[in-house]
Design a protein around this motif. Structure first.
Motif, PDB file in Angstrom:
ATOM      1  N   LEU A   1       0.731  -0.911  -0.023  1.00  0.00           N
ATOM      2  CA  LEU A   1      -0.035  -0.052  -0.129  1.00  0.00           C
ATOM      3  C   LEU A   1       1.029   1.320  -0.002  1.00  0.00           C
ATOM      4  CD1 LEU A   1      -2.924  -0.972   2.672  1.00  0.00           C
ATOM      5  CD2 LEU A   1      -3.276  -0.652  -0.035  1.00  0.00           C
ATOM      6  N   LEU A   2       1.909   1.108   0.935  1.00  0.00           N
ATOM      7  CA  LEU A   2       2.657   2.437   0.826  1.00  0.00           C
ATOM      8  C   LEU A   2       3.901   2.362  -0.389  1.00  0.00           C
ATOM      9  CD1 LEU A   2       3.480   2.504   4.694  1.00  0.00           C
ATOM     10  CD2 LEU A   2       1.887   3.908   3.278  1.00  0.00           C
ATOM     11  N   GLY A   3       4.075   1.325  -1.068  1.00  0.00           N
ATOM     12  CA  GLY A   3       4.850   1.441  -1.956  1.00  0.00           C
ATOM     13  C   GLY A   3       6.389   1.258  -1.516  1.00  0.00           C
ATOM     14  N   CYS A   4       6.785   0.601  -0.370  1.00  0.00           N
ATOM     15  CA  CYS A   4       8.168   0.480  -0.030  1.00  0.00           C
ATOM     16  C   CYS A   4       8.380  -1.139   0.417  1.00  0.00           C
ATOM     17  CB  CYS A   4       7.971   1.460   1.370  1.00  0.00           C
ATOM     18  SG  CYS A   4       6.778   0.841   2.784  1.00  0.00           S
ATOM     19  N   ALA A   5       9.378  -1.619   1.098  1.00  0.00           N
ATOM     20  CA  ALA A   5       9.764  -2.660   1.257  1.00  0.00           C
ATOM     21  C   ALA A   5       9.026  -3.039   2.624  1.00  0.00           C
ATOM     22  CB  ALA A   5      11.191  -2.846   1.463  1.00  0.00           C
ATOM     23  N   PRO A   6       8.753  -4.314   2.885  1.00  0.00           N
ATOM     24  CA  PRO A   6       8.301  -4.754   4.272  1.00  0.00           C
ATOM     25  C   PRO A   6       9.249  -4.434   5.495  1.00  0.00           C
ATOM     26  CG  PRO A   6       7.993  -6.548   2.582  1.00  0.00           C
ATOM     27  CD  PRO A   6       8.731  -5.583   2.188  1.00  0.00           C
ATOM     28  N   ALA A   7      10.493  -4.491   5.183  1.00  0.00           N
ATOM     29  CA  ALA A   7      11.595  -3.899   6.247  1.00  0.00           C
ATOM     30  C   ALA A   7      11.610  -2.384   6.512  1.00  0.00           C
ATOM     31  CB  ALA A   7      13.134  -4.301   5.742  1.00  0.00           C
ATOM     32  N   THR A   8      11.098  -1.700   5.525  1.00  0.00           N
ATOM     33  CA  THR A   8      10.857  -0.206   5.926  1.00  0.00           C
ATOM     34  C   THR A   8       9.437   0.074   6.636  1.00  0.00           C
ATOM     35  OG1 THR A   8      11.640   0.480   3.873  1.00  0.00           O
ATOM     36  CG2 THR A   8      10.281   2.115   4.858  1.00  0.00           C
ATOM     37  N   VAL A   9       8.571  -0.974   6.415  1.00  0.00           N
ATOM     38  CA  VAL A   9       7.292  -0.907   7.236  1.00  0.00           C
ATOM     39  C   VAL A   9       7.770  -1.202   8.742  1.00  0.00           C
ATOM     40  CG1 VAL A   9       5.113  -2.123   7.790  1.00  0.00           C
ATOM     41  CG2 VAL A   9       5.809  -1.304   5.355  1.00  0.00           C
ATOM     42  N   ARG A  10       8.406  -2.284   8.929  1.00  0.00           N
ATOM     43  CA  ARG A  10       8.905  -2.524  10.254  1.00  0.00           C
ATOM     44  C   ARG A  10       9.882  -1.456  11.055  1.00  0.00           C
ATOM     45  NH1 ARG A  10       9.202  -7.356   7.452  1.00  0.00           N
ATOM     46  NH2 ARG A  10      11.468  -7.196   7.018  1.00  0.00           N
ATOM     47  N   VAL A  11      10.617  -0.881  10.209  1.00  0.00           N
ATOM     48  CA  VAL A  11      11.308   0.149  10.721  1.00  0.00           C
ATOM     49  C   VAL A  11      10.347   1.428  11.284  1.00  0.00           C
ATOM     50  CG1 VAL A  11      13.208   1.962  10.209  1.00  0.00           C
ATOM     51  CG2 VAL A  11      13.467  -0.335   9.563  1.00  0.00           C
ATOM     52  N   HIS A  12       9.573   1.743  10.166  1.00  0.00           N
ATOM     53  CA  HIS A  12       8.706   2.672  10.661  1.00  0.00           C
ATOM     54  C   HIS A  12       7.564   2.524  11.777  1.00  0.00           C
ATOM     55  CE1 HIS A  12       9.035   5.416   7.367  1.00  0.00           C
ATOM     56  NE2 HIS A  12       8.626   4.693   6.419  1.00  0.00           N
ATOM     57  N   ALA A  13       7.429   1.330  12.086  1.00  0.00           N
ATOM     58  CA  ALA A  13       6.457   0.700  13.146  1.00  0.00           C
ATOM     59  C   ALA A  13       7.242   0.766  14.348  1.00  0.00           C
ATOM     60  CB  ALA A  13       6.080  -0.548  12.972  1.00  0.00           C
ATOM     61  N   PHE A  14       8.624   0.299  14.300  1.00  0.00           N
ATOM     62  CA  PHE A  14       9.733   0.324  15.365  1.00  0.00           C
ATOM     63  C   PHE A  14       9.819   1.888  15.720  1.00  0.00           C
ATOM     64  CE2 PHE A  14      13.817   0.896  17.158  1.00  0.00           C
ATOM     65  CZ  PHE A  14      13.898   0.179  18.093  1.00  0.00           C
ATOM     66  N   HIS A  15      10.118   2.887  15.059  1.00  0.00           N
ATOM     67  CA  HIS A  15      10.312   4.185  15.374  1.00  0.00           C
ATOM     68  C   HIS A  15       9.072   4.614  15.884  1.00  0.00           C
ATOM     69  CE1 HIS A  15      14.257   4.330  14.357  1.00  0.00           C
ATOM     70  NE2 HIS A  15      14.126   3.902  12.907  1.00  0.00           N
ATOM     71  N   ALA A  16       7.909   4.414  15.325  1.00  0.00           N
ATOM     72  CA  ALA A  16       6.598   5.023  15.790  1.00  0.00           C
ATOM     73  C   ALA A  16       6.211   4.604  17.400  1.00  0.00           C
ATOM     74  CB  ALA A  16       5.345   4.711  14.699  1.00  0.00           C
ATOM     75  N   LEU A  17       6.435   3.161  17.405  1.00  0.00           N
ATOM     76  CA  LEU A  17       5.882   2.929  18.771  1.00  0.00           C
ATOM     77  C   LEU A  17       6.913   3.158  19.740  1.00  0.00           C
ATOM     78  CD1 LEU A  17       4.693  -0.701  17.906  1.00  0.00           C
ATOM     79  CD2 LEU A  17       3.445   0.894  18.398  1.00  0.00           C
ATOM     80  N   HIS A  18       8.295   3.179  19.572  1.00  0.00           N
ATOM     81  CA  HIS A  18       8.992   3.927  20.489  1.00  0.00           C
ATOM     82  C   HIS A  18       8.868   5.323  20.740  1.00  0.00           C
ATOM     83  CE1 HIS A  18      13.191   4.337  22.405  1.00  0.00           C
ATOM     84  NE2 HIS A  18      13.209   5.625  21.754  1.00  0.00           N
ATOM     85  N   ARG A  19       8.362   6.122  19.639  1.00  0.00           N
ATOM     86  CA  ARG A  19       8.195   7.489  20.054  1.00  0.00           C
ATOM     87  C   ARG A  19       7.073   7.691  20.921  1.00  0.00           C
ATOM     88  NH1 ARG A  19       8.256  12.230  15.692  1.00  0.00           N
ATOM     89  NH2 ARG A  19       7.981  13.995  17.086  1.00  0.00           N
ATOM     90  N   LEU A  20       5.735   6.840  20.756  1.00  0.00           N
ATOM     91  CA  LEU A  20       4.591   6.702  21.454  1.00  0.00           C
ATOM     92  C   LEU A  20       4.961   6.456  22.753  1.00  0.00           C
ATOM     93  CD1 LEU A  20       2.257   5.190  18.666  1.00  0.00           C
ATOM     94  CD2 LEU A  20       2.254   7.698  19.577  1.00  0.00           C
ATOM     95  N   ARG A  21       5.705   5.503  23.220  1.00  0.00           N
ATOM     96  CA  ARG A  21       5.878   4.809  24.258  1.00  0.00           C
ATOM     97  C   ARG A  21       6.501   5.902  25.116  1.00  0.00           C
ATOM     98  NH1 ARG A  21       7.082  -1.011  22.119  1.00  0.00           N
ATOM     99  NH2 ARG A  21       5.236  -2.137  22.782  1.00  0.00           N
ATOM    100  N   SER A  22       7.543   6.749  24.412  1.00  0.00           N
ATOM    101  CA  SER A  22       8.573   7.493  25.134  1.00  0.00           C
ATOM    102  C   SER A  22       7.531   8.974  25.422  1.00  0.00           C
ATOM    103  CB  SER A  22       9.664   8.205  24.481  1.00  0.00           C
ATOM    104  OG  SER A  22       9.326   8.772  23.272  1.00  0.00           O
TER     105      SER A  22
END
Length: 171
Positions: free
Chosen positions: A133-154
């Protein structure tokens, strides 16, 4: 065009909820949904697929949301008045604070990270589908999710009652 009318009648509420989760604003969500449906209407007969038209419409909403042209013009946030009844007021106040804290944290995320969070945790899509859907690699999705969740948790307070799990957490 009866098929299109039936689709809009049957699925517009779900599409609007999806757009609302992306934007956090009811009016902007309505605009995104309406604009996506207008664009889809023009190509309705060309939209053929085994999954039906809904994934196509959701992608159109997502693209509109991620587009640079869709910037919020106002930061004003209307709030409904609390219900009558002193017994519910404390609980309501806590829920409003939690919801406001979550929306503030989500709005602070970059658009691509927010889109990944919504697609992963609201739409419950696998990384491969989000990547498509986003036109990127699955690894990029995981990186976005990791950073987003890290930021939300902080950003969210430790007392926040609904922690966001990482995928694969067993706790």
């Amino acid at each position: 065009m009866r098929d299109f009318d039936d689709f809009v009648t049957g699925r517009s509420a779900a599409l609007l909820r999806f757009a609302y989760l992306l934007t956090g604003d009811r009016h902007l969500a309505e605009d995104l949904t309406q604009e996506a449906l207008v664009r889809v209407h023009r190509r309705w007969h060309a939209i053929v697929g085994e999954d039906g038209p809904e994934p196509y419409v959701r992608r159109a909403i997502l693209r509109q949301y991620l587009s640079w042209r869709r910037r919020r013009a106002s930061t004003e946030r209307p709030i409904a008045s609390p219900p009558d009844g002193p017994a519910d007021l404390a609980d309501l106040a806590e829920r409003v604070v939690d919801a406001d804290e979550m929306w503030t944290a989500l709005r602070a995320l970059p658009r691509s990270q927010r889109a990944v969070v919504v697609l992963r945790y609201y739409e419950d899509l696998p990384d491969a589908e989000i990547a498509r859907l986003l036109g990127c690699a699955p690894a990029t999705v995981r990186v976005h999710a990791f950073h987003a969740l890290h930021r939300l948790r902080s950003v969210l307070t430790p007392a926040f009652s609904h922690p966001l799990p990482f995928r694969g957490d067993t706790s």
